[in-house]
Design an enzyme around this catalytic site. Structure first.
Site, PDB file in Angstrom:
ATOM      1  CG  ASP A  79     104.432  39.947  19.451  1.00  0.00           C
ATOM      2  OD1 ASP A  79     103.321  39.539  19.588  1.00  0.00           O
ATOM      3  OD2 ASP A  79     104.267  40.593  17.851  1.00  0.00           O
ATOM      4  CG  HIS A 138      99.493  44.038  26.026  1.00  0.00           C
ATOM      5  ND1 HIS A 138      98.640  44.219  26.023  1.00  0.00           N
ATOM      6  CD2 HIS A 138      99.786  43.719  25.351  1.00  0.00           C
ATOM      7  CE1 HIS A 138      98.875  45.543  24.218  1.00  0.00           C
ATOM      8  NE2 HIS A 138     100.600  44.830  24.186  1.00  0.00           N
ATOM      9  CB  SER A 240     114.268  43.052  27.285  1.00  0.00           C
ATOM     10  OG  SER A 240     115.039  42.442  28.793  1.00  0.00           O
TER      11      SER A 240
END
Length: 272
Positions: A79, A138, A240
Site C-alpha cells: 500500500d 509482498h 518507508s
C-alpha cells in the site's frame, strides 16, 4: 562507518514502539494512533488486540486480499503513494520531479556491473509508504531471488518534502537490495529503503539481515529461492519506500506518479 544520529533516533523510537504496556494503556495508545493517522482497520484485528504499537504497525490481514493470478499481471507489492515512476535514462531515475539519482549508486557495490547495466533504460517505480499505510510487503510476481544485500546508511525521512530537498536520499539511506528474475528471465530489483523511525526492515527469508544495528554491508546469494506472487516476505516497522527497477521491455506500466495504490492491485503488464 559511524552510526548517524538518525539511526540513534530511530532505534530509540523502535524501543518505545516495542514496549508492552498494560492492556488498558495499550488500548489507549493503539486507538489514539489509529484515530490520529486515520488507519482503515477493516481488514485487520481490532486495535486493542495488538500488544505493542509496533505490532499494530506490522499488522497482518485477517484474510488475504484477492489478486489476479494471471502470470502477465504484476501487482503492487505494498500500500503506497507512487511518488515517481517512468523510464530510467541510461543510469538515472527520478527521486522526485527535477531530481535524479544514480541507479548504479542505489544498487551498491555488491551488485555486479552487468546486473546493474541490465536495468539501464528500463522502468522504475518509487512506492512511498506513509505511517498510516499497511507496512508489509509482498512479491509482485512469481519470481526468483538471486541475492539480498544489506547496505547500512542514514535514516533521513523519505516523505515528499525530504525527497525534494535531500539529494541522493535513496543512496544515502540504509537499504536492502533484492536482485530478482521474472519467470521470463528478466532481471529486476526491489530496494527496501529505510527512513527515520524505521527501526527495522524485516526480510522473512533472510534472518541474517539485521538493519539499523549492523554497520557493515552484507551480501547473500541464493541457488533456488522462489517467491510466489502475493507472498509476504517482510515489513517495515514504520512507513518507508520501496524502489523497483525493471529491465527494459519487461513491463508495460499501468500507473502514474501521484497515484495511491494498494497491495494486490494490478499495476503493470508483463510484456516479456
Amino acid at each position: 562507518m559511524k552510526r548517524h544520529y538518525t539511526s540513534a533516533l530511530s532505534q530509540a523510537f523502535g524501543k518505545l514502539a516495542s514496549k508492552e504496556h498494560s492492556p488498558k494503556v495499550q488500548k489507549i495508545i493503539n486507538t489514539t494512533y489509529v484515530r490520529m493517522m486515520g488507519l482503515d482497520m477493516s481488514e485487520f484485528e481490532s486495535p486493542e488486540s495488538y500488544s505493542t504499537l509496533n505490532a499494530l504497525f506490522t499488522r497482518k490481514f485477517t484474510t488475504m486480499r484477492p489478486f489476479s493470478h494471471d502470470p502477465k499481471c504484476m501487482i503492487s507489492p505494498c500500500d503506497s503513494l507512487i511518488t515517481e515512476c517512468g523510464t530510467i535514462h541510461q543510469n538515472l531515475a527520478l527521486q522526485i520531479k527535477g531530481m535524479s539519482y544514480s541507479v548504479d549508486g542505489v544498487l551498491g557495490e555488491s551488485i555486479g556491473a552487468e546486473a546493474k547495466k541490465a536495468v539501464h533504460d528500463g522502468v522504475f517505480v518509487n512506492f512511498y509508504l506513509s505511517p498510516r499505510d499497511y507496512h508489509r510487503y509482498h512479491a509482485p510476481i512469481d519470481m526468483t531471488v538471486l541475492s539480498a544485500t544489506h547496505i547500512p546508511g542514514k535514516l533521513y525521512p523519505v516523505n515528499i518534502p525530504s525527497l525534494k530537498k535531500q539529494v541522493d536520499l535513496f543512496i544515502e539511506n540504509e537499504r536492502v537490495v533484492l536482485e530478482c528474475l521474472s519467470n521470463e528471465g528478466k532481471r529486476f530489483f526491489l530496494i527496501l529503503v529505510g527512513a527515520l523511525n524505521v527501526g527495522k526492515m524485516e526480510v522473512g527469508f533472510e534472518p541474517r539481515i539485521d538493519t539499523n544495528t549492523v554497520l557493515t554491508p552484507s551480501h547473500y546469494a541464493y541457488a533456488d529461492l522462489q517467491l510466489k506472487k502475493g507472498d509476504d516476505f517482510g515489513c517495515f516497522q514504520m512507513g518507508s519506500t520501496i524502489v523497483m527497477l525493471c529491465e527494459p521491455g519487461m513491463i508495460d506500466l499501468g500507473v502514474a506518479a501521484g497515484e495511491n495504490v494498494k497491495f494486490a492491485q494490478t499495476i503493470a503488464t508483463i510484456t516479456s
